[in-house]
Motif scaffolding. Structure first.
Motif, mmCIF file in Angstrom:
data_model
loop_
_atom_site.group_PDB
_atom_site.id
_atom_site.type_symbol
_atom_site.label_atom_id
_atom_site.label_comp_id
_atom_site.label_asym_id
_atom_site.label_seq_id
_atom_site.Cartn_x
_atom_site.Cartn_y
_atom_site.Cartn_z
ATOM 1 N N PRO A 66 7.240 -7.822 5.080
ATOM 2 C CA PRO A 66 8.120 -8.789 5.756
ATOM 3 C C PRO A 66 7.391 -9.619 6.817
ATOM 4 O O PRO A 66 7.833 -10.709 7.164
ATOM 5 C CB PRO A 66 9.188 -7.906 6.409
ATOM 6 C CG PRO A 66 9.158 -6.633 5.618
ATOM 7 C CD PRO A 66 7.734 -6.446 5.180
ATOM 8 N N ARG A 67 6.268 -9.106 7.343
ATOM 9 C CA ARG A 67 5.578 -9.910 8.358
ATOM 10 C C ARG A 67 4.356 -10.652 7.797
ATOM 11 O O ARG A 67 3.536 -11.172 8.552
ATOM 12 C CB ARG A 67 5.223 -9.065 9.575
ATOM 13 C CG ARG A 67 4.277 -7.931 9.313
ATOM 14 C CD ARG A 67 3.929 -7.255 10.614
ATOM 15 N NE ARG A 67 4.582 -5.960 10.712
ATOM 16 C CZ ARG A 67 3.974 -4.878 11.171
ATOM 17 N NH1 ARG A 67 2.738 -4.954 11.624
ATOM 18 N NH2 ARG A 67 4.605 -3.723 11.204
ATOM 19 N N ASN A 86 0.146 -16.340 7.635
ATOM 20 C CA ASN A 86 0.823 -16.391 8.933
ATOM 21 C C ASN A 86 0.411 -17.622 9.735
ATOM 22 O O ASN A 86 0.004 -17.528 10.899
ATOM 23 C CB ASN A 86 0.588 -15.089 9.712
ATOM 24 C CG ASN A 86 1.261 -13.915 9.013
ATOM 25 O OD1 ASN A 86 2.200 -14.096 8.227
ATOM 26 N ND2 ASN A 86 0.783 -12.714 9.244
ATOM 27 N N ASN A 87 0.471 -18.752 9.046
ATOM 28 C CA ASN A 87 0.195 -20.078 9.624
ATOM 29 C C ASN A 87 -1.252 -20.345 10.013
ATOM 30 O O ASN A 87 -1.526 -21.334 10.685
ATOM 31 C CB ASN A 87 1.114 -20.358 10.824
ATOM 32 C CG ASN A 87 2.522 -20.594 10.345
ATOM 33 O OD1 ASN A 87 2.731 -21.257 9.310
ATOM 34 N ND2 ASN A 87 3.486 -20.012 11.037
ATOM 35 N N VAL A 88 -2.167 -19.483 9.600
ATOM 36 C CA VAL A 88 -3.584 -19.736 9.872
ATOM 37 C C VAL A 88 -4.255 -20.088 8.545
ATOM 38 O O VAL A 88 -4.051 -19.401 7.536
ATOM 39 C CB VAL A 88 -4.266 -18.482 10.488
ATOM 40 C CG1 VAL A 88 -5.766 -18.716 10.671
ATOM 41 C CG2 VAL A 88 -3.592 -18.105 11.793
ATOM 42 N N ASN A 89 -5.036 -21.154 8.552
ATOM 43 C CA ASN A 89 -5.719 -21.588 7.332
ATOM 44 C C ASN A 89 -6.786 -20.546 6.947
ATOM 45 O O ASN A 89 -7.706 -20.282 7.714
ATOM 46 C CB ASN A 89 -6.373 -22.952 7.611
ATOM 47 C CG ASN A 89 -6.984 -23.551 6.355
ATOM 48 O OD1 ASN A 89 -7.322 -22.829 5.413
ATOM 49 N ND2 ASN A 89 -7.123 -24.858 6.349
ATOM 50 N N VAL A 90 -6.635 -19.945 5.767
ATOM 51 C CA VAL A 90 -7.596 -18.912 5.338
ATOM 52 C C VAL A 90 -8.273 -19.329 4.024
ATOM 53 O O VAL A 90 -8.777 -18.489 3.286
ATOM 54 C CB VAL A 90 -6.930 -17.516 5.177
ATOM 55 C CG1 VAL A 90 -6.543 -16.939 6.522
ATOM 56 C CG2 VAL A 90 -5.710 -17.571 4.239
ATOM 57 N N SER A 110 3.674 -3.788 -7.489
ATOM 58 C CA SER A 110 4.913 -4.488 -7.897
ATOM 59 C C SER A 110 5.644 -5.154 -6.735
ATOM 60 O O SER A 110 6.159 -6.259 -6.882
ATOM 61 C CB SER A 110 5.870 -3.519 -8.564
ATOM 62 O OG SER A 110 5.310 -3.095 -9.758
ATOM 63 N N GLU A 111 5.718 -4.465 -5.583
ATOM 64 C CA GLU A 111 6.459 -5.027 -4.442
ATOM 65 C C GLU A 111 5.828 -6.347 -3.992
ATOM 66 O O GLU A 111 6.525 -7.276 -3.580
ATOM 67 C CB GLU A 111 6.467 -4.045 -3.251
ATOM 68 C CG GLU A 111 7.337 -2.825 -3.462
ATOM 69 C CD GLU A 111 6.688 -1.727 -4.305
ATOM 70 O OE1 GLU A 111 5.586 -1.958 -4.871
ATOM 71 O OE2 GLU A 111 7.293 -0.655 -4.426
ATOM 72 N N ILE A 112 4.495 -6.400 -4.053
ATOM 73 C CA ILE A 112 3.788 -7.624 -3.644
ATOM 74 C C ILE A 112 4.048 -8.728 -4.670
ATOM 75 O O ILE A 112 4.369 -9.872 -4.334
ATOM 76 C CB ILE A 112 2.272 -7.346 -3.485
ATOM 77 C CG1 ILE A 112 2.070 -6.341 -2.345
ATOM 78 C CG2 ILE A 112 1.482 -8.640 -3.250
ATOM 79 C CD1 ILE A 112 0.666 -5.822 -2.188
ATOM 80 N N ARG A 113 3.969 -8.361 -5.945
ATOM 81 C CA ARG A 113 4.222 -9.356 -7.001
ATOM 82 C C ARG A 113 5.630 -9.932 -6.869
ATOM 83 O O ARG A 113 5.855 -11.114 -7.011
ATOM 84 C CB ARG A 113 4.060 -8.747 -8.400
ATOM 85 C CG ARG A 113 2.698 -8.158 -8.692
ATOM 86 C CD ARG A 113 2.427 -8.079 -10.177
ATOM 87 N NE ARG A 113 2.244 -9.403 -10.735
ATOM 88 C CZ ARG A 113 1.108 -10.105 -10.655
ATOM 89 N NH1 ARG A 113 0.055 -9.602 -10.087
ATOM 90 N NH2 ARG A 113 1.035 -11.318 -11.174
ATOM 91 N N LYS A 114 6.597 -9.038 -6.607
ATOM 92 C CA LYS A 114 7.993 -9.474 -6.544
ATOM 93 C C LYS A 114 8.152 -10.559 -5.470
ATOM 94 O O LYS A 114 8.727 -11.609 -5.708
ATOM 95 C CB LYS A 114 8.878 -8.267 -6.241
ATOM 96 C CG LYS A 114 10.332 -8.549 -6.298
ATOM 97 C CD LYS A 114 11.120 -7.235 -6.260
ATOM 98 C CE LYS A 114 12.611 -7.491 -6.282
ATOM 99 N NZ LYS A 114 13.149 -7.999 -5.029
ATOM 100 N N LYS A 115 7.579 -10.288 -4.310
ATOM 101 C CA LYS A 115 7.703 -11.244 -3.196
ATOM 102 C C LYS A 115 7.062 -12.589 -3.557
ATOM 103 O O LYS A 115 7.641 -13.649 -3.366
ATOM 104 C CB LYS A 115 7.033 -10.638 -1.950
ATOM 105 C CG LYS A 115 6.969 -11.578 -0.744
ATOM 106 C CD LYS A 115 6.274 -10.903 0.431
ATOM 107 C CE LYS A 115 5.862 -11.921 1.494
ATOM 108 N NZ LYS A 115 6.650 -11.852 2.718
#
Ligand code: DC
Length: 233
Positions: A66-67, A86-90, A110-115
């Protein structure tokens, strides 16, 4: 003509993003590099010591989801959207061999893919999109109007990637690049969730012997045919 979605899938370093970018520019479509999104999450995991050669703290990474915000911001000078964590150009941090070495493990969760898939599907709601990745034609946009599946021999791919990394000033060996490609192909195509497979209705393009211009011409021709058929409906 903004009425279609072009899904480009294929193995690592088959030149998907070069082609996708060129097509998007010619059609004035949005281009999305979904590999960059998995790379950004991997970079987060590395920065927070959640992944290394000896461990992968999947549970904590999932708790942190979530963060973790992954977004794209258009760079006018470079004429493409750069990935932000998180708003930083990477954009340059995610292209290292270190991130490449861990990204397939992170992308198998899977949880990462879902998001990330939900976010990708939102980007396509107005069509006019070229998206590249591993599961775009199979999972993200199974109804995409044009699906392409890019292939090239591992040696051709490793040579391209090696050259690209050297030009960016990375110090590494050709064999490291080749073995990373082979191991990523293996993990990406054998994982349980959304493995890399060619969609039944995808057009396979072996670009080992094709120039970028040749591929772009071929794909634009396909896209224009489909686009004009759709506007006739
Ligand atoms: O396209 P790339 O090499 O930058 O992608 C990095 C990794 O991310 C790749 O090894 C597999 C994963 N990936 C994925 O699982 N699904 C996608 N849609 C895009 C990339």
């Amino acid at each position: 003509m903004k009425n279609i979605i072009i899904a480009i899938d294929g193995y690592s370093s088959t030149g998907k993003s070069t082609i996708a970018k060129a097509i998007a520019k010619r059609l004035d479509y949005i281009y999305v590099d979904t590999g960059a999104m998995y790379r950004a999450v991997t970079y987060y995991a590395l920065k927070n010591n959640l992944i290394s050669k000896t461990k992968f703290d999947v549970e904590t990474l999932i708790d942190h989801l979530p963060r973790i915000s992954v977004s794209f911001k258009y760079n006018k000078d470079l004429q493409f959207a750069e990935v932000h964590l998180n708003n930083v150009n990477v954009e340059s941090e995610i292209r290292t061999l270190e991130v490449s070495q861990f990204v397939s493990q992170v992308a198998a969760v899977s949880e990462i893919r879902k998001k990330l898939v939900e976010q990708q599907q939102l980007m396509g709601k107005d069509k006019g999109l070229v998206m590249d990745g591993r599961d775009i034609g199979t999972v993200v946009f199974p109804d995409a109007e044009l699906k392409l599946f890019m292939v090239a021999s591992p040696e051709v791919r490793a040579k391209r990637r090696y050259k690209e990394l050297l030009e960016k000033g990375h110090n590494l060996s050709y064999n490291d690049v080749l073995s990373n490609l082979i191991s990523r192909d293996h993990i990406d195509s054998t994982r349980e969730d959304s493995p890399l497979v060619k969609a039944e209705d995808a057009i396979e393009i072996d670009n080992s012997e094709l120039t970028v211009d040749e591929q772009v011409t071929k794909i634009l021709h396909l896209a224009k045919n489909i686009g004009s058929q759709k506007s006739d409906l």
